[in-house]
Each structure stands twice: as structure tokens, then as C-alpha cells.
Design an enzyme around this catalytic site. Structure first.
Site, PDB file in Angstrom:
ATOM      1  N   CYS A  29       0.838  -1.205   0.000  1.00 13.96           N
ATOM      2  CA  CYS A  29       0.000   0.000   0.000  1.00 13.96           C
ATOM      3  C   CYS A  29       0.876   1.260   0.000  1.00 13.96           C
ATOM      4  O   CYS A  29       1.525   1.567   1.002  1.00 13.96           O
ATOM      5  CB  CYS A  29      -0.917  -0.049   1.221  1.00 13.96           C
ATOM      6  SG  CYS A  29      -1.809   1.470   1.556  1.00 13.96           S
ATOM      7  N   CYS A  32       0.076   3.833   2.685  1.00 14.30           N
ATOM      8  CA  CYS A  32       0.499   3.297   3.992  1.00 14.30           C
ATOM      9  C   CYS A  32       1.987   3.562   4.206  1.00 14.30           C
ATOM     10  O   CYS A  32       2.404   3.992   5.293  1.00 14.30           O
ATOM     11  CB  CYS A  32       0.249   1.788   4.069  1.00 14.30           C
ATOM     12  SG  CYS A  32      -1.467   1.279   3.905  1.00 14.30           S
TER      13      CYS A  32
END
Length: 107
Positions: A29, A32
Site C-alpha cells: 500500500c 500506507c
């Protein structure tokens, strides 16, 4: 450094009653990864007052499913052993997360 939450420890940490912030993330991600330094910064800043940590949704799955996490990153906020209505979804700047942590502490 941010605390590492696992399926084995997460419920006990929340049940302690201390304020808790969990960043649900995954290695693949991008947002993230971009947010990771902010999470570490806030973990150091609030050390002793709030447990700020990360829960890897690829390595751990049970708690992620229990919390109905559908998007990454997602931050959930807990206090007094209960999940609050404070929730952040998507990439966030450090100041936005800090504001929500301060809101959590003020409750």
C-alpha cells in the site's frame, strides 16, 4: 517507533483501557508507506500517553476482519477498552492524525 499489533496482543492492549491508535496497513500500500514516518513520529510524541502502533493486514487477519477494515490505510481509535467513533481512512498528514489523537485524549 510505533508499536506492532498482532492478533495475539491487540485485544489485551485495547482492554488495558489506555488510549490506543491502530494504523491498519500493508507493505504493498503506497499511502500506507508514505504515512509510516508520521505514525512513528506520533508514537514517539505521545509515548506514555497513547499507544500508537501498526497492524499489518497481510501478516495478521483476524482483528482486521473483526473491525471490518475495507480500505488501507485505516486508523481506528480506542479508549477505555472501547472503539470510539473516531476513524481516519486513506493517507493522512501528521497534523490531521495529531488532531484526532488530541480529540481522543480530550474524551
Amino acid at each position: 517507533m510505533a508499536f506492532t499489533f498482532t492478533d495475539e496482543n491487540v485485544n489485551d492492549i485495547i482492554a488495558s483501557g489506555k488510549p490506543v491508535v491502530i494504523d491498519f496497513w500493508a507493505t504493498w500500500c503506497g499511502p500506507c508507506q508514505a504515512m509510516a514516518p508520521a505514525i512513528d513520529e506520533l508514537a514517539a510524541e505521545y509515548d506514555g500517553r497513547v499507544i500508537v502502533g501498526k497492524y499489518n493486514c497481510d501478516d495478521e487477519t483476524e482483528f482486521c476482519s473483526e473491525q471490518s477494515i475495507r480500505s488501507l490505510p485505516t486508523l481506528l481509535f480506542f479508549k477505555d477498552g472501547q472503539k470510539t467513533d473516531i476513524r481516519l481512512v486513506g493517507g493522512q498528514k501528521v497534523d490531521a492524525i495529531r488532531a484526532k489523537i488530541d480529540e481522543l485524549l480530550a474524551r
